[in-house]
Design an enzyme around this catalytic site. Structure first.
Site, PDB file in Angstrom:
ATOM      1  N   MET A  95       0.867  -1.233  -0.114  1.00  0.00           N
ATOM      2  CA  MET A  95      -0.049   0.004  -0.004  1.00  0.00           C
ATOM      3  C   MET A  95       0.847   1.260  -0.005  1.00  0.00           C
ATOM      4  O   MET A  95       0.351   2.231   0.191  1.00  0.00           O
ATOM      5  CB  MET A  95      -0.961  -0.003   1.123  1.00  0.00           C
ATOM      6  N   LEU A 142       6.470   3.234   1.312  1.00  0.00           N
ATOM      7  CA  LEU A 142       7.593   2.106   1.353  1.00  0.00           C
ATOM      8  C   LEU A 142       8.606   2.442   2.692  1.00  0.00           C
ATOM      9  O   LEU A 142       9.091   3.626   2.765  1.00  0.00           O
ATOM     10  CB  LEU A 142       8.098   1.966   0.085  1.00  0.00           C
ATOM     11  N   HIS A 182       9.460  -3.193   3.204  1.00  0.00           N
ATOM     12  CA  HIS A 182       9.089  -3.588   2.038  1.00  0.00           C
ATOM     13  C   HIS A 182      10.182  -3.993   1.081  1.00  0.00           C
ATOM     14  O   HIS A 182      10.138  -4.891   0.240  1.00  0.00           O
ATOM     15  CB  HIS A 182       8.107  -2.040   1.430  1.00  0.00           C
ATOM     16  N   GLN A 220     -10.414  -2.683   2.471  1.00  0.00           N
ATOM     17  CA  GLN A 220      -9.763  -3.292   3.501  1.00  0.00           C
ATOM     18  C   GLN A 220      -9.723  -2.698   4.858  1.00  0.00           C
ATOM     19  O   GLN A 220      -9.312  -3.011   5.980  1.00  0.00           O
ATOM     20  CB  GLN A 220      -8.523  -4.039   3.286  1.00  0.00           C
ATOM     21  N   GLN A 279      -2.597 -12.022   7.966  1.00  0.00           N
ATOM     22  CA  GLN A 279      -2.624 -11.884   6.566  1.00  0.00           C
ATOM     23  C   GLN A 279      -2.265 -12.865   5.884  1.00  0.00           C
ATOM     24  O   GLN A 279      -2.594 -13.401   4.775  1.00  0.00           O
ATOM     25  CB  GLN A 279      -2.305 -10.596   6.177  1.00  0.00           C
ATOM     26  N   MET A 335       9.176  -2.299  11.371  1.00  0.00           N
ATOM     27  CA  MET A 335       8.721  -0.995  10.534  1.00  0.00           C
ATOM     28  C   MET A 335       7.429  -1.275  10.105  1.00  0.00           C
ATOM     29  O   MET A 335       6.925  -2.541   9.761  1.00  0.00           O
ATOM     30  CB  MET A 335       9.850  -1.338   9.327  1.00  0.00           C
ATOM     31  N   ARG A 395       2.523   2.885   9.157  1.00  0.00           N
ATOM     32  CA  ARG A 395       1.739   3.467  10.143  1.00  0.00           C
ATOM     33  C   ARG A 395       2.732   4.502  11.231  1.00  0.00           C
ATOM     34  O   ARG A 395       2.271   5.269  11.872  1.00  0.00           O
ATOM     35  CB  ARG A 395       0.888   2.834  10.776  1.00  0.00           C
TER      36      ARG A 395
END
Ligand code: AMP
Length: 280
Positions: A30, A33, A37, A61, A154, A186, A189
């Protein structure tokens, strides 16, 4: 790096690559980064000829509209980071491209996974995850998919989705959690934390480490309560501290030899953070 905004164009391009026997690896994100990521991109690059990253803040979501509204967007920086990381393709679709008019979303039977932990505290969240991941997998049709263990549940949901889709040919690769030097996992948010909240957020990793280090010393109920107290002392509102079976995510009451994982979700200010740690 080539940037695609259109699903059809990307699909056609990647099908051609696959016909040329190129292995396609895929890292859905999303955006906003960070090095976590990029460690997925790194893993993807090591095992594939074509590295595809998607950046799409999937509205379906987000069970909390405020969280969606404030989700960080740093697209220019993301593009630069992906180029430096050696990503071959960025898929940057609009919401209309992912959910075109008339697109019918289905309901996914995720069983108990949807009733526990994140499933319980974020109603509809995993349905949204499945919607977007199914769509992205249809578009990209990768050989390899890369996801972070940071989002433990997830990963289990996506594994189930792959089975539901009958796409067991897509290999799901799980990548370990990248942490800041002091242990904080990490997360995009984290950018929204104030300096003080950032310092306090370290307690999540400390609480998980405390559980891990004392797993054979105290009953699980006491360990979980100690962890809740640690989090609350720093001003966190705790959704859950759980010690669960690593395969089922069902809570376990005492050590029974099966692999276990400790998971935490807690909110400071308006920012909800999650993390987990394998215990054995
Ligand atoms: P997100 O952009 O939050 O949807 O995350 C995209 C992917 O990166 C997911 O598979 C996450 O699990 C993974 N990810 C997020 N944070 C980390 C981290 N700290 N270390 C490794 N992977 C991560």
């Amino acid at each position: 790096m080539i940037i695609f905004n259109k699903a059809d164009a990307l699909h056609t391009h990647l099908q051609q690559q696959k016909r040329e026997n190129k292995k396609v690896g895929f890292v859905p994100t999303m955006g906003a980064l960070h090095a976590g990521h990029l460690s997925l991109i790194e893993a993807c690059k090591a095992e594939n000829d074509v590295v595809v990253c998607s950046i799409f803040v999937n509205p379906t979501q987000f069970n909390n509209p405020e969280d969606f509204k404030h989700y960080p967007i740093t697209i220019e920086k993301d593009i630069e980071a992906l180029i430096n990381a050696g990503c071959s393709i960025l898929f940057l679709p609009s919401a209309e491209e992912i959910y075109p008019e008339g697109y019918i979303t289905k309901h996914y039977d995720l069983g108990e996974l949807e009733n526990v932990l994140e499933g319980y505290y974020r109603p509809g969240h995993f349905q949204g995850v499945c919607q977007v991941v199914e769509r992205l997998l249809q578009i990209v049709d990768p050989n390899n998919l890369y996801m972070g263990i940071k989002d433990y549940q997830q990963c289990m949901v996506v594994k189930k989705l792959i089975t539901i889709m009958g796409r067991e040919d897509i290999q799901l690769n799980l990548v370990t959690t990248m942490r800041e030097k002091d242990g904080l996992a990490m997360s995009s948010r984290n950018m929204r934390l104030s300096g003080d909240q950032r310092d306090k957020a370290l307690i999540i990793h400390k609480a998980l480490s405390y559980i891990k280090n004392n797993i054979n010393q105290k009953p699980f109920e006491n360990l979980k309560q100690d962890a809740v107290n640690m989090l609350e002392q720093q001003g966190f509102k705790v959704d859950y501290v759980s010690i669960s079976g690593a395969k089922s995510l069902e809570p376990i009451a005492q050590s029974d030899g099966q692999p276990a994982v400790a998971l935490i979700a807690a909110t400071i200010g308006e920012i909800r953070l999650i993390d987990n740690m394998l215990l054995n």
